[in-house]
Design a protein around this motif. Structure first.
Motif, mmCIF file in Angstrom:
data_model
loop_
_atom_site.group_PDB
_atom_site.id
_atom_site.type_symbol
_atom_site.label_atom_id
_atom_site.label_comp_id
_atom_site.label_asym_id
_atom_site.label_seq_id
_atom_site.Cartn_x
_atom_site.Cartn_y
_atom_site.Cartn_z
ATOM 1 N N LYS A 262 -4.946 8.513 6.203
ATOM 2 C CA LYS A 262 -6.101 7.929 5.492
ATOM 3 C C LYS A 262 -7.165 8.991 5.244
ATOM 4 C CE LYS A 262 -5.456 3.371 5.528
ATOM 5 N NZ LYS A 262 -5.026 2.577 4.595
ATOM 6 N N SER A 263 -7.455 9.781 6.276
ATOM 7 C CA SER A 263 -8.549 10.730 6.093
ATOM 8 C C SER A 263 -8.156 11.835 5.118
ATOM 9 C CB SER A 263 -9.033 11.294 7.428
ATOM 10 O OG SER A 263 -7.944 11.736 8.160
ATOM 11 N N MET A 264 -6.872 12.198 5.089
ATOM 12 C CA MET A 264 -6.433 13.194 4.100
ATOM 13 C C MET A 264 -6.520 12.617 2.691
ATOM 14 S SD MET A 264 -5.633 16.196 5.010
ATOM 15 C CE MET A 264 -7.151 16.051 5.939
ATOM 16 N N ALA A 265 -6.079 11.368 2.551
ATOM 17 C CA ALA A 265 -6.124 10.738 1.235
ATOM 18 C C ALA A 265 -7.577 10.579 0.760
ATOM 19 C CB ALA A 265 -5.429 9.385 1.276
ATOM 20 N N GLU B 225 0.847 -1.190 0.000
ATOM 21 C CA GLU B 225 0.000 0.000 0.000
ATOM 22 C C GLU B 225 0.880 1.237 0.000
ATOM 23 O OE1 GLU B 225 -3.491 0.244 2.713
ATOM 24 O OE2 GLU B 225 -2.647 2.219 3.133
ATOM 25 N N ALA B 226 0.645 2.121 -0.958
ATOM 26 C CA ALA B 226 1.375 3.377 -0.993
ATOM 27 C C ALA B 226 0.406 4.449 -1.456
ATOM 28 C CB ALA B 226 2.551 3.294 -1.956
ATOM 29 N N ASP B 227 0.462 5.603 -0.803
ATOM 30 C CA ASP B 227 -0.419 6.680 -1.198
ATOM 31 C C ASP B 227 -1.888 6.260 -1.108
ATOM 32 O OD1 ASP B 227 -0.398 9.273 -1.732
ATOM 33 O OD2 ASP B 227 -0.016 9.130 -3.874
ATOM 34 N N ASN B 228 -2.180 5.386 -0.135
ATOM 35 C CA ASN B 228 -3.549 4.931 0.100
ATOM 36 C C ASN B 228 -4.117 4.057 -1.018
ATOM 37 O OD1 ASN B 228 -5.464 4.874 2.089
ATOM 38 N ND2 ASN B 228 -6.703 6.510 1.175
ATOM 39 N N VAL B 229 -3.255 3.489 -1.839
ATOM 40 C CA VAL B 229 -3.719 2.623 -2.922
ATOM 41 C C VAL B 229 -2.964 1.296 -2.799
ATOM 42 C CG1 VAL B 229 -3.828 2.328 -5.424
ATOM 43 C CG2 VAL B 229 -4.100 4.602 -4.443
ATOM 44 N N ALA C 223 -0.463 12.407 20.101
ATOM 45 C CA ALA C 223 -0.609 12.009 18.694
ATOM 46 C C ALA C 223 0.530 11.051 18.343
ATOM 47 C CB ALA C 223 -0.550 13.235 17.797
ATOM 48 N N ASP C 224 0.215 9.781 18.111
ATOM 49 C CA ASP C 224 1.247 8.786 17.845
ATOM 50 C C ASP C 224 1.176 8.297 16.396
ATOM 51 O OD1 ASP C 224 -1.101 7.529 17.955
ATOM 52 O OD2 ASP C 224 -0.600 6.152 19.596
ATOM 53 N N ALA C 225 1.897 7.237 16.101
ATOM 54 C CA ALA C 225 1.935 6.719 14.736
ATOM 55 C C ALA C 225 0.564 6.237 14.285
ATOM 56 C CB ALA C 225 2.949 5.596 14.640
ATOM 57 N N ALA C 226 -0.218 5.658 15.230
ATOM 58 C CA ALA C 226 -1.551 5.193 14.880
ATOM 59 C C ALA C 226 -2.415 6.369 14.430
ATOM 60 C CB ALA C 226 -2.190 4.501 16.080
ATOM 61 N N PHE C 227 -2.280 7.481 15.178
ATOM 62 C CA PHE C 227 -3.030 8.665 14.774
ATOM 63 C C PHE C 227 -2.551 9.178 13.425
ATOM 64 C CE2 PHE C 227 -3.058 13.323 14.534
ATOM 65 C CZ PHE C 227 -4.423 13.490 14.354
ATOM 66 N N GLU C 228 -1.235 9.138 13.218
ATOM 67 C CA GLU C 228 -0.697 9.633 11.952
ATOM 68 C C GLU C 228 -1.251 8.823 10.784
ATOM 69 O OE1 GLU C 228 3.563 10.148 11.824
ATOM 70 O OE2 GLU C 228 3.482 10.285 9.648
ATOM 71 N N SER C 229 -1.316 7.514 10.994
ATOM 72 C CA SER C 229 -1.859 6.650 9.955
ATOM 73 C C SER C 229 -3.329 6.993 9.673
ATOM 74 C CB SER C 229 -1.692 5.197 10.413
ATOM 75 O OG SER C 229 -2.527 4.362 9.695
ATOM 76 N N HIS C 230 -4.061 7.261 10.756
ATOM 77 C CA HIS C 230 -5.464 7.654 10.630
ATOM 78 C C HIS C 230 -5.591 8.988 9.896
ATOM 79 C CE1 HIS C 230 -9.550 8.717 11.697
ATOM 80 N NE2 HIS C 230 -9.102 9.765 12.355
ATOM 81 N N LEU C 231 -4.740 9.930 10.290
ATOM 82 C CA LEU C 231 -4.732 11.251 9.653
ATOM 83 C C LEU C 231 -4.441 11.113 8.161
ATOM 84 C CD1 LEU C 231 -4.588 14.394 9.863
ATOM 85 C CD2 LEU C 231 -2.166 14.135 10.332
#
Lengths: 409, 394
Positions: B240-243, A174-178, B230-238
């Motif tokens: 996803k929501s930005m993407a 997974e990269a760039d959400n894809v 704000a940890d890595a889990a939050f960063e991953s969540h952030l």
């Protein structure tokens, strides 16, 4: 005769151990630094991975537009649209590889962030380049056409993302959400080969931005592969002519420059037509090397003069028995070259150690510096130059000594 | 005494020429290295004037294809709302690509009363930028909502630009012109100089202007301040929501703390390499000097023996030899200073003259110290010569 000189030289070196130590230290250290520098330059400019056919390739890396009246300039890599329309349609090149410059994105594995650089390529990219596939194969032209989400990843990325598994082919990354399906794994490319470096390679058809947008600037560069070396000037000329006919995109600008360059020229292009990156690099390097060598050379000259003057009685005797100035100069130069060669050998060992250290420190990932024959050859050349340079002046001074004053001392 | 030494040296100037040249070159090398060190140190001591910890950067590109500025603004306001709705995010600011600790520069020209300055860093940011980065205000205020409707575009300037344009005067409320002096901008605040290119360099005068609706066509960066949890889990969540919020964009999240480290390394690593190389060069030179001085003294045994025989004390002999070496150094340092002083005079690299002058003084002291150390031992050896033995040899 030479054998005699050699014996004398060794005897002299043994006599004044302190001076010998200084000379050897100076010579070996200077040579080691020069050799590390050469190894670095050699690696950057003549490493032929992944573009093994470099001598048959031309590189288009930049497009500069200039408004002579407005004073505006705009300089950057090109758009896919531009390269596809004007570079890929050239008649002489056999294949044209188009790829975007690498760009970073994130991915998260087990809540750990990984920064992945991605690069979009066309299908010809894999034919022009000779990437070493550790497993799998590149994506096919059909897959590119269909816009399939497939990818070629680097060895490092495989290790970072999947860990130590026997094969990553067919797995999803997974990269760039894809999600992309891994089609192959290639040997790492160091970042110094910045036009070809990337962590994952993707078909340009999956790019999120519109590749057919009719702008001229974008993130893409091209590599033109010629059938044989003789075609290179022809391709260069053909591309220049095409550029001359390209209509301007906006009325702010009225001239346009873009060139199909050799690797080095393309690598060093500044993006400004008036400033040659090659010239800046060569001048900078020459000035640095000259300045850097000046101090050790001066030091050696000083020490050599001291050494020679110490032997003035020997010189006086030889002169009194009829040795010509030329023979004396010759003898001293030979002695000096022997000294520099010994210093050079120590220098090779030192630089080998330094290179190991630099590689282990991984200042630049995947950049494995090594001593090759080219580097050794340059090192040897520098040795001889050094020996001559630091020997000539003292030898000349010595040969002018008067017999009487030499004998008296 | 000193005059006498000068005469001694002058008589042997040809012999000493190379030695002096060597000292001169070493001096120039040391001067160069010290200039760099002093420049870095001087910048290092200046305050940062903003906070970078717990600030993240979201980079994106062309998220929405439209020529309509209104729908663009609406789109990005929604992105901002999405971000705000997360409890870990304390502040959100759009910003031009010349973010702290990046390579990117964006410059403009400005005029004030016939005084035109070029290459002023131009930051396009929004109202929350100062809060996100905790920018230190010196005077006036930062932007707020009311600035959207003002007739003259409001700007905030930094202390360096204030100094260049207004000197000691008050800057707040004054008007400065754009590069062609056609539009006027009103100064509403002054901030401290931000060291936004890392600890070891300054960026020069800067101006800050508010994001307008048209800017969303080319903006590509968001700064967010996050809470300590704000940890890595939050960063991953952030991420996803930005993407998801910007479907067509390539998104990347970076941390200013990491960017600062790599930016600092960008300056430090060359300095370390240069210092190591210069250090070895100096060891070379020191050994060489030591050898040459030692030899010179050995050839003068007769002279020294004679001086000792007619009553010169040990210390005066050793002082003479050390003094001679120092006089030699002085001669080459005078020449060296002549070259070195050109750097501040010609304003090379636009660096304050103080940096070069400090480096000059340090380099002079360093070379004197080096020569002193190298000549002390040979000098003492010379003093140990017994007059009877030396004279007997002759």
């Amino acid at each position: 005769m030479l054998k005699n000189y050699f014996k004398i030289a060794i005897a002299v070196l043994k006599r004044r151990k302190f001076f010998t130590f200084i000379s050897l230290f100076v010579i070996s250290f200077t040579l080691a630094v020069l050799m590390v520098l050469t190894a670095l330059i050699d690696k950057i400019f003549s490493d032929d991975y992944p573009d093994k056919k470099r001598d048959r390739c031309l590189y288009i890396t930049n497009l500069q537009e200039k408004g002579l009246k407005t004073g505006f300039t705009s300089s950057s890599p090109l758009s896919f649209y531009f390269l596809n329309k004007y570079a890929a349609s050239l008649k002489t090149p056999v294949k044209v590889a188009i790829s975007s410059t690498y760009s970073p994105t994130n991915t998260y594995v087990n809540n750990k962030k990984i920064v992945i650089n991605y690069k979009y390529t066309n299908e010809a990219y894999w034919e022009v380049m000779d990437y070493e596939f550790l497993e799998g194969k590149p994506y096919s032209p059909e897959q590119v056409k269909r816009g399939e989400r497939v990818t070629v990843i680097s060895e490092d990325t495989k290790k970072k993302y999947f860990g130590d598994i026997p094969s990553a082919v067919g797995k999803y990354i997974e990269a760039d959400n894809v999600q992309y399906r891994v089609s192959g794994v290639v040997k790492n490319v160091p970042i110094t080969t910045y036009t070809l470096y990337s962590d994952i390679y993707l078909p340009y058809t999956v790019s999120k931005s519109d590749v057919n947008e009719k702008s001229y600037h974008g993130p893409y560069t091209a590599v033109l592969l010629a059938g044989s070396k003789v075609d290179l000037p022809k391709i260069r000329e053909e591309y220049e002519q095409v550029i001359r006919r390209v209509p301007m995109n906006s009325d702010e600008y009225d001239v346009m420059y873009s060139h199909a360059d050799s690797y080095i020229k393309g690598y060093l292009r500044t993006g400004d037509e008036e400033e040659s990156g090659l010239r800046i690099a060569v001048t900078g390097l020459t000035v640095f090397v000259l300045l850097f060598m000046l101090l050790p050379t001066l030091n050696l000259v000083n020490i050599n003069i001291t050494r020679i003057m110490e032997r003035s009685s020997e010189i006086g005797v030889r002169k009194a028995f009829g040795a010509s100035s030329r023979a004396l100069v010759y003898q001293f130069l030979v002695e000096n070259i022997i000294l520099t060669t010994i210093g050079g050998l120590i220098g090779v060992i030192l630089s080998y150690a330094a290179l190991r250290l630099i590689n282990d420190a991984r200042l630049i990932p995947n950049l494995d510096l090594s001593l090759n024959f080219m580097v050794l050859f340059y090192g040897l050349l520098a040795c001889v130059c050094f020996g001559l340079l630091s020997g000539v002046y003292p030898a000349w001074r010595m040969s002018r000594l008067h017999v009487v004053s030499a004998l008296k001392a | 005494m000193v005059r006498h030494l000068f005469i001694l040296i002058w008589n042997k100037r040809k012999q000493h020429f190379l030695l002096m040249f060597e000292m001169l070159v070493s001096f120039m090398v040391i001067f160069g290295v010290f200039s760099l060190m002093v420049y870095y140190y001087q910048n290092y001591r200046k305050p940062m004037n903003f906070d970078y910890d717990r600030v993240w950067v979201i980079n994106y590109n062309n998220a929405l294809k439209t020529n309509n500025s209104d729908s663009l603004s609406l789109f990005y306001e929604n992105v901002r709302k999405t971000l705000r709705s997360m409890p870990q995010i304390k502040g959100v600011s759009y910003a031009s690509a010349n973010l702290p600790f990046t390579e990117t520069t964006n410059s403009t020209g400005l005029t004030y009363k016939n005084n035109r300055l070029n290459r002023i860093n131009n930051f396009i940011i929004d109202d929350e930028y100062a809060a996100v980065l905790n920018v230190r205000m010196l005077d006036g205020r930062w932007f707020n909502k009311t600035d959207a409707v003002s007739t003259n575009r409001p700007v905030v300037i930094d202390a360096a630009l204030k100094e260049a344009f207004f000197g000691k005067e008050d800057a707040i409320g004054k008007f400065i012109g754009s590069h062609d002096n056609k539009t006027k901008m009103k100064v509403i605040g002054v901030v401290g100089n931000l060291k936004s290119r890392g600890d070891y360099t300054s960026i020069g005068p800067s101006v800050f202007a508010r994001v307008d609706t048209g800017a969303f066509h080319w903006l590509g960066n968001i700064l967010v301040k996050v809470t300590p949890d704000a940890d890595a889990a939050f960063e991953s969540h952030l991420y996803k929501s930005m993407a998801n919020a910007m479907k067509n964009a390539n998104v990347e999240i970076e941390h200013l703390v990491d960017k600062r480290r790599s930016k600092n390394n960008f300056f430090l690593i060359p300095l370390i390499v240069i210092t190591i190389v210069a250090g070895f060069l100096i060891v070379n030179v020191a050994l060489g000097l030591f050898g040459v001085l030692w030899y010179n003294i050995n050839t003068r045994r007769g002279e020294i023996g004679l001086r000792r025989a007619v009553g010169a004390s040990r210390s005066s002999v050793s002082l003479q030899l050390v003094g001679e070496a120092l006089v030699l150094t002085t001669l080459s340092l005078i020449t060296g200073t002549f070259f070195a002083i050109q750097f501040p005079l010609l304003n090379v690299g636009n660096v304050e003259a103080g940096v070069y002058l400090t480096a000059l003084v340090l380099a002079i002291l360093f070379i004197y110290l080096l020569v002193l150390i190298c000549s002390l031992y040979p000098g003492r050896q010379a003093a140990a010569i017994y007059p009877a033995v030396a004279l007997h040899e002759d």
